[in-house]
Scaffold this active site. Sequence first.
Site, PDB file in Angstrom:
ATOM      1  N   SER A  80       0.836  -1.283   0.286  1.00 20.01           N
ATOM      2  CA  SER A  80       0.128  -0.395  -0.097  1.00 20.01           C
ATOM      3  C   SER A  80       0.902   0.765  -0.140  1.00 20.01           C
ATOM      4  CB  SER A  80      -0.971   0.143   1.194  1.00 20.01           C
ATOM      5  OG  SER A  80      -1.754  -1.245   1.482  1.00 20.01           O
ATOM      6  N   ASN A 159      -6.726  -8.688  -7.404  1.00 15.92           N
ATOM      7  CA  ASN A 159      -7.156  -9.970  -6.179  1.00 15.92           C
ATOM      8  C   ASN A 159      -8.003 -10.577  -5.944  1.00 15.92           C
ATOM      9  OD1 ASN A 159      -7.194  -6.644  -5.560  1.00 15.92           O
ATOM     10  ND2 ASN A 159      -7.915  -6.933  -3.676  1.00 15.92           N
ATOM     11  N   GLN A 193      -0.461  -9.317  -6.672  1.00 12.68           N
ATOM     12  CA  GLN A 193      -0.940 -10.774  -7.012  1.00 12.68           C
ATOM     13  C   GLN A 193      -0.708 -11.557  -8.284  1.00 12.68           C
ATOM     14  OE1 GLN A 193      -2.812 -12.888  -4.731  1.00 12.68           O
ATOM     15  NE2 GLN A 193      -3.244 -11.013  -3.446  1.00 12.68           N
ATOM     16  N   SER A 213       4.520  -6.730  -2.540  1.00 14.03           N
ATOM     17  CA  SER A 213       4.387  -7.542  -1.499  1.00 14.03           C
ATOM     18  C   SER A 213       5.195  -8.566  -0.501  1.00 14.03           C
ATOM     19  CB  SER A 213       2.992  -7.685  -0.990  1.00 14.03           C
ATOM     20  OG  SER A 213       2.299  -7.965   0.025  1.00 14.03           O
ATOM     21  N   HIS A 215       4.361 -10.273   1.966  1.00 13.67           N
ATOM     22  CA  HIS A 215       3.906 -11.277   2.712  1.00 13.67           C
ATOM     23  C   HIS A 215       2.510 -12.359   1.813  1.00 13.67           C
ATOM     24  CE1 HIS A 215      -0.495  -9.507   3.263  1.00 13.67           C
ATOM     25  NE2 HIS A 215       0.495  -8.959   2.658  1.00 13.67           N
ATOM     26  N   THR A 251      14.897   4.154   9.618  1.00 10.94           N
ATOM     27  CA  THR A 251      15.399   3.270   9.743  1.00 10.94           C
ATOM     28  C   THR A 251      14.931   1.853   9.677  1.00 10.94           C
ATOM     29  OG1 THR A 251      16.821   4.076  11.534  1.00 10.94           O
ATOM     30  CG2 THR A 251      16.890   1.432  11.639  1.00 10.94           C
ATOM     31  N   CYS A 334     -20.776  -6.218   4.379  1.00 13.52           N
ATOM     32  CA  CYS A 334     -21.808  -5.610   5.056  1.00 13.52           C
ATOM     33  C   CYS A 334     -21.433  -4.901   6.228  1.00 13.52           C
ATOM     34  CB  CYS A 334     -22.746  -7.134   5.706  1.00 13.52           C
ATOM     35  SG  CYS A 334     -24.004  -6.538   5.862  1.00 13.52           S
TER      36      CYS A 334
END
Lengths: 392, 121
Positions: A80, A159, A193, A213, A215, A251, A334
């Site tokens: 992001s 994604n 992705q 990314s 992860h 850092t 929702c």
Amino acid sequence: MHRIILVNNMKPYLDYASTTPINKEVLKEMEPYLKEEYGNPSSLHELGRKAKRAIDKARKRAAKFLSSDEEEIIFTGSASESNNTAIRGLVKGIKQEKIHIITTQIEHKAVLETCEDIESENIEVTYLPVNKEGLIKIDDLTASIKPETRLISVMYVNNEMGAIQPIKEIGKKIEEINKERKDKIYFHTDAVQAANWLDCNTKELKVDLLTLSSHKIYGPKGVGLLYIKKGTPIKPLITGGAQEWKLRAGTENVSGIVGMGKAIELIQKNTNKKIEFIKSKLIERVLKIPGSQLNTPKQSAPHIANFSFKGVEGEGLLILLDDKGIAVSTGSACTSVSLSPSHVLMAMGSSELEAHSSIRVSLGNQTTEEEIEYFLKILPESLKKLRRISGR
Amino acid sequence: MYSKKVLNHFNNPKFFGKMKDADLIGKAGNPRCGDLLTLYLKIDKKTNKIKDIKFETLGCAAAIAASDMICELAKGKTLEEARNITFRDVSNSLGKLPPLKMHCAQLVTEALNDAIKKYKK
């Protein structure tokens, strides 16, 4: 007897597009940098130099994967942040009164909401539609280009439903167009992705900016990467230090960067076939259930299958499946923050009820056929239960 | 995210189903928010009490649990009493809904009031 016990213990994780488990080898390489190798890469002493060497090594691995120079790679705190840096950083760096950006309606929110956030009198954004297959039309894209257009951002793999955009083709087209322009149009792709499955050679794709990314590729959370082609006028979003070629102060997350570097090195495209096989079997069997519909197009990444089920709501289904140990995602939202369902499925022409009734099943390197069998056993009974409650 | 009570009512709702000879039918929700619910009421004409009540809900876990809860709360009450059931009553009886799901409790009270409103006409 043995089979029953196996099924009872089964907890299929079918949400690899959300995140992936960390690879053991990755963790092993990270560990020293969480313990005894605690140096600050900016320090001149030995401990600092060792930390610096570790991130240099990670950068080298990333550069190899992307066919780029090490100077073209910055590590960030997340994909992001990389997307934000690509868009906001470029807008900051371009000296031009009015800037036009082109993106798509199906981007990740990190691109979509960033574009929406910077829209103003001087920054105009075009959001390209997609067809039923989840693809943009290159003709739409070229027709949207204006004299002030300076950035085009198109995601590689979606994604939510997995559609693959023709990034290489788009890159080539933009390169041609740029030859006849004074002010270059920069091309960004969010490849989060795609990394596990598709070619991420930046020379081939002809991109100026590319997001990854950690992860999502069996690396640790809290690390992202942005490829920035030499000469791209990016300005930092975080200032106050010379880290990451002065483009991202702070850092460095040394262990995280080391982990991401290792995870990149371990990416193996040879798992595609196995996952593609499991996915096609999964799709075939799910579509046999009455009232089910596939939202994932033909041209899609191997790991994502998105379905809608008539007469159920995605979150309810997710919770029933979760109760049986199965982890999936839903395109239904929702919540009173955002009641509208998946912007991606809506852009592809789904009705609101279809989008609300969607779940995403995403596979990864540890997915087994037994897990899919178990899912296929639990799914019909869960749907039956919810349909009895909804009366639909 | 959800309390045990919400999950219990979602997993084992008691009041779901159609009622063919309902005296009153109340509806709420819309496709945009993804929740569509219908309440069926059977009224004892002498006492004005809700003799029986059922629901059909297309919705998330909270919407289904709230539907079941409003049925539990309304059953046996007079229409006047039932009209006073608030979304807070529904939420509290479920051991509190998450804040982001409070609209589900509002939805079920809307459906109940929609049914009761028709009785007066």
